[in-house]
Structures are given as C-alpha cells and as structure tokens.
Motif scaffolding. Sequence first.
Motif, PDB file in Angstrom:
ATOM      1  N   LYS A  15       0.822  -1.214   0.000  1.00  0.00           N
ATOM      2  CA  LYS A  15       0.000   0.000   0.000  1.00  0.00           C
ATOM      3  C   LYS A  15       0.856   1.264   0.000  1.00  0.00           C
ATOM      4  CE  LYS A  15      -2.260  -1.015   3.738  1.00  0.00           C
ATOM      5  NZ  LYS A  15      -3.219  -0.867   4.857  1.00  0.00           N
ATOM      6  N   ASP A  16       1.951   1.240   0.751  1.00  0.00           N
ATOM      7  CA  ASP A  16       2.807   2.427   0.846  1.00  0.00           C
ATOM      8  C   ASP A  16       3.419   2.782  -0.507  1.00  0.00           C
ATOM      9  OD1 ASP A  16       2.331   2.741   3.548  1.00  0.00           O
ATOM     10  OD2 ASP A  16       4.015   1.463   4.143  1.00  0.00           O
ATOM     11  N   GLU A  17       3.742   1.747  -1.287  1.00  0.00           N
ATOM     12  CA  GLU A  17       4.325   1.986  -2.607  1.00  0.00           C
ATOM     13  C   GLU A  17       3.284   2.591  -3.544  1.00  0.00           C
ATOM     14  OE1 GLU A  17       7.548   1.975  -5.316  1.00  0.00           O
ATOM     15  OE2 GLU A  17       7.384   1.796  -3.137  1.00  0.00           O
ATOM     16  N   VAL A  18       2.057   2.103  -3.455  1.00  0.00           N
ATOM     17  CA  VAL A  18       0.979   2.661  -4.278  1.00  0.00           C
ATOM     18  C   VAL A  18       0.744   4.122  -3.902  1.00  0.00           C
ATOM     19  CG1 VAL A  18      -1.486   2.528  -4.833  1.00  0.00           C
ATOM     20  CG2 VAL A  18      -0.154   0.425  -4.592  1.00  0.00           C
ATOM     21  N   LYS A  19       0.711   4.408  -2.597  1.00  0.00           N
ATOM     22  CA  LYS A  19       0.505   5.788  -2.138  1.00  0.00           C
ATOM     23  C   LYS A  19       1.645   6.696  -2.599  1.00  0.00           C
ATOM     24  CE  LYS A  19      -0.434   4.622   2.242  1.00  0.00           C
ATOM     25  NZ  LYS A  19      -0.811   4.765   3.673  1.00  0.00           N
ATOM     26  N   ARG A  20       2.868   6.160  -2.584  1.00  0.00           N
ATOM     27  CA  ARG A  20       4.023   6.957  -3.023  1.00  0.00           C
ATOM     28  C   ARG A  20       3.869   7.371  -4.481  1.00  0.00           C
ATOM     29  NH1 ARG A  20       8.355   6.310  -5.969  1.00  0.00           N
ATOM     30  NH2 ARG A  20       8.008   4.081  -6.290  1.00  0.00           N
ATOM     31  N   LEU A  21       3.475   6.437  -5.322  1.00  0.00           N
ATOM     32  CA  LEU A  21       3.314   6.729  -6.746  1.00  0.00           C
ATOM     33  C   LEU A  21       2.183   7.738  -6.982  1.00  0.00           C
ATOM     34  CD1 LEU A  21       3.747   3.104  -8.147  1.00  0.00           C
ATOM     35  CD2 LEU A  21       5.282   5.044  -8.558  1.00  0.00           C
ATOM     36  N   ILE A  22       1.107   7.611  -6.235  1.00  0.00           N
ATOM     37  CA  ILE A  22      -0.012   8.563  -6.385  1.00  0.00           C
ATOM     38  C   ILE A  22       0.428   9.954  -5.941  1.00  0.00           C
ATOM     39  CG2 ILE A  22      -2.344   9.160  -5.634  1.00  0.00           C
ATOM     40  CD1 ILE A  22      -2.913   6.182  -5.325  1.00  0.00           C
ATOM     41  N   ARG A  23       1.190  10.023  -4.855  1.00  0.00           N
ATOM     42  CA  ARG A  23       1.683  11.334  -4.384  1.00  0.00           C
ATOM     43  C   ARG A  23       2.629  11.966  -5.404  1.00  0.00           C
ATOM     44  NH1 ARG A  23       2.082   8.651   1.009  1.00  0.00           N
ATOM     45  NH2 ARG A  23       0.286   9.402   2.222  1.00  0.00           N
ATOM     46  N   GLU A  24       3.430  11.141  -6.071  1.00  0.00           N
ATOM     47  CA  GLU A  24       4.315  11.667  -7.108  1.00  0.00           C
ATOM     48  C   GLU A  24       3.498  12.202  -8.277  1.00  0.00           C
ATOM     49  OE1 GLU A  24       7.203   8.750  -8.224  1.00  0.00           O
ATOM     50  OE2 GLU A  24       8.163   8.702  -6.241  1.00  0.00           O
ATOM     51  N   ALA A  25       2.390  11.517  -8.591  1.00  0.00           N
ATOM     52  CA  ALA A  25       1.493  12.002  -9.649  1.00  0.00           C
ATOM     53  C   ALA A  25       0.880  13.339  -9.245  1.00  0.00           C
ATOM     54  CB  ALA A  25       0.403  10.967  -9.914  1.00  0.00           C
ATOM     55  N   ILE A  26       0.491  13.452  -7.979  1.00  0.00           N
ATOM     56  CA  ILE A  26      -0.080  14.707  -7.466  1.00  0.00           C
ATOM     57  C   ILE A  26       0.925  15.845  -7.583  1.00  0.00           C
ATOM     58  CG2 ILE A  26      -0.824  15.899  -5.348  1.00  0.00           C
ATOM     59  CD1 ILE A  26      -2.205  13.286  -4.524  1.00  0.00           C
ATOM     60  N   GLN A  27       2.173  15.565  -7.244  1.00  0.00           N
ATOM     61  CA  GLN A  27       3.212  16.593  -7.325  1.00  0.00           C
ATOM     62  C   GLN A  27       3.403  17.073  -8.764  1.00  0.00           C
ATOM     63  OE1 GLN A  27       4.652  18.143  -4.776  1.00  0.00           O
ATOM     64  NE2 GLN A  27       5.637  19.473  -6.290  1.00  0.00           N
ATOM     65  N   LEU A  28       3.338  16.155  -9.708  1.00  0.00           N
ATOM     66  CA  LEU A  28       3.466  16.520 -11.128  1.00  0.00           C
ATOM     67  C   LEU A  28       2.289  17.391 -11.576  1.00  0.00           C
ATOM     68  CD1 LEU A  28       4.707  13.074 -12.464  1.00  0.00           C
ATOM     69  CD2 LEU A  28       5.974  15.242 -12.614  1.00  0.00           C
ATOM     70  N   ILE A  29       1.113  17.100 -11.047  1.00  0.00           N
ATOM     71  CA  ILE A  29      -0.067  17.910 -11.378  1.00  0.00           C
ATOM     72  C   ILE A  29       0.084  19.310 -10.796  1.00  0.00           C
ATOM     73  CG2 ILE A  29      -2.557  18.158 -10.975  1.00  0.00           C
ATOM     74  CD1 ILE A  29      -2.651  15.046 -10.961  1.00  0.00           C
ATOM     75  N   ILE A  30       0.625  19.402  -9.570  1.00  0.00           N
ATOM     76  CA  ILE A  30       0.866  20.694  -8.932  1.00  0.00           C
ATOM     77  C   ILE A  30       1.828  21.538  -9.775  1.00  0.00           C
ATOM     78  CG2 ILE A  30       1.932  21.831  -6.927  1.00  0.00           C
ATOM     79  CD1 ILE A  30       0.880  19.503  -5.219  1.00  0.00           C
ATOM     80  N   GLU A  31       2.839  20.881 -10.330  1.00  0.00           N
ATOM     81  CA  GLU A  31       3.872  21.578 -11.104  1.00  0.00           C
ATOM     82  C   GLU A  31       3.404  21.967 -12.506  1.00  0.00           C
ATOM     83  OE1 GLU A  31       7.108  18.840 -11.067  1.00  0.00           O
ATOM     84  OE2 GLU A  31       7.511  19.086  -8.911  1.00  0.00           O
ATOM     85  N   ASP A  32       2.324  21.362 -12.959  1.00  0.00           N
ATOM     86  CA  ASP A  32       1.827  21.650 -14.305  1.00  0.00           C
ATOM     87  C   ASP A  32       1.372  23.105 -14.409  1.00  0.00           C
ATOM     88  OD1 ASP A  32       0.725  20.529 -16.990  1.00  0.00           O
ATOM     89  OD2 ASP A  32      -0.956  21.639 -16.100  1.00  0.00           O
ATOM     90  N   ASP A  33       1.704  23.740 -15.539  1.00  0.00           N
ATOM     91  CA  ASP A  33       1.352  25.157 -15.703  1.00  0.00           C
ATOM     92  C   ASP A  33       0.248  25.377 -16.734  1.00  0.00           C
ATOM     93  OD1 ASP A  33       2.688  24.519 -18.001  1.00  0.00           O
ATOM     94  OD2 ASP A  33       4.312  25.985 -17.747  1.00  0.00           O
ATOM     95  N   SER A  34      -0.404  24.292 -17.140  1.00  0.00           N
ATOM     96  CA  SER A  34      -1.450  24.428 -18.154  1.00  0.00           C
ATOM     97  C   SER A  34      -2.874  24.412 -17.562  1.00  0.00           C
ATOM     98  CB  SER A  34      -1.323  23.313 -19.202  1.00  0.00           C
ATOM     99  OG  SER A  34      -1.429  22.038 -18.574  1.00  0.00           O
TER     100      SER A  34
END
Length: 278
Positions: free
Chosen positions: A150-169
């Motif tokens: 579960k922790d690995e799945v949560k880590r990947l989702i959090r990384e996806a969230i961070q990429l969305i935060i960084e998106d400028d579109s």
Amino acid sequence: MTFAEYLNKDDDDFNTISEYYTTFLTDFSTKGFIYEEQLKLKGATDKFINSASQLAYQGKEVREHVSILVDELIRSCKYYRRINNKPRILFSLFSKSLKYKSLERVHEAFENLYSKSIDIINDITTSYSYKYSGTSLELNGFYQPKNTNKDEVKRLIREAIQLIIEDDSLSDKSKTQIIEYLNKVISKLDYDYISWTTVLGHIKEAIIVLGALGSFIGGYSSLRKAEEKLEETTKLIQQNSITINYKIINETFKVSNITQLNEFSETILQIESSDKSE
C-alpha cells in the motif's frame, strides 16, 4: 475524534462512522439526553445513513423511517425538558406522574432509534464483508490484491499529485479537483478493509482524465508524466496480486490441456519440494 471530524469523515469508512455513531447514541442516553447533544442528533444520524448507503442500498422508506424516529426522539426530549423545567411550586402528584411518563416516552423513542440503527448495521454486514473481503474475483487464490504494498501505491499517487501541482497548463480549480480526488484514493488505502476494486476503478478514471487532458495540451507535459505514474500503480497492483503455486495452478487451469502449463506446474512442484526439504 471530534464531532466535526466525524461529519467530515469519508462516507466509505463505515466501520469508523458506525462505531462513532453508536457511541454517540449511547453517550446521548447516559448523559440524560442533554440539549447540546440533541442538537447534533440529526446531523450524526444523516452521516450514519449516508455511510451505510455506500455499502448497501438504503431506500427512501428506510431513510424516511429513520428520520421519523429521530424527529420523535427530539420531540420527546423537548417535551420532557419542558415538564422537567416547570417551577417546583407548580409540582403536584399529577406533575410527577407526567414527568415520569415523559421520561418513559424519551427512553422508548431512543430505544426505537438505537434498535433501528443496529438493525441497519446488521443488515449490511454481509454486504460490507463481501465488498471488502477481496474474494469477489479471488479465483482460487490466484488473484489477491491484498498482497500489494500500500505504501508503494501511495508513493506513486503522491508523485502524480506533485506533477499535477507543477503543471502550468491547468487552472487552479481543475488542479484542486483532481488532487482532491487522488487524495481520497490515498485515504482509502488507510482503511483496515480495502476495496481494491474501488481503488483500481478510481485510479483508472484518473488515468482516463489525465490522458484526455494531456492529449488536448499535446507534447510530453507534466500531466502525461502524472498519467504514467498512475499507470505504474496499476502495474504494481497487478504484479503483486498474482499468487502462483502448484495447488492454485491445478485448481485454476485444465493443466492437461495446456502444454506450457504442464511444464510450468512441474517446475513449481520442484520448487515447493525444495523449499520443504530446506
């Protein structure tokens, strides 16, 4: 947990909500049906019913019945308080009898609501167990998503969230909606009982949305990268969910009809025999 935290709890977490609600009702009774707690009764019950509906359909009749029971308890409490607050000088034998009967009415109304609430919990126990047991497509133990990290799945989702935060579109409003949606998926992974079907469904839905947004923008954007992170979670769940041993292979396939599996099952049997000898 505070009452405000209870109201904001994810409706899917029925175990926590039902436990809090029954404790709330018990405290309401033992504290003498005080006015401050009475004010919370309707909100507490609505939260409980909404959560119960996530696991087993609670039709209009059930909701209306519970609403009537809540209203009756509130009316009984108000009447009892009015009788109890009369000046002592006006008290008579008749008043004492009236006070006793009004309190009896409160207890009866409370018992009706409490009993109905317990009935609802009992009625959805089977549905609750089915939804979270992981046995809906276990396939002789071949598919067991509960083995996923579960922790690995949560880590990947959090990384996806961070990429969305960084998106400028995307607009801030769009980002917030997607991030809140993914955070809810993360919160579901903290439950004692996890519906992996629900988790996978939410992740797949987010992948579709991010894929569509990425295609609209074009190029290799942060949204594309976020989509890939979520794709990794589905692969992770798939890789960790498949359990293979000699017993499972033989219960799942017609081994004699598949040459490749004949050789594979012999290899599995040799490995299991080697493990036992060690």
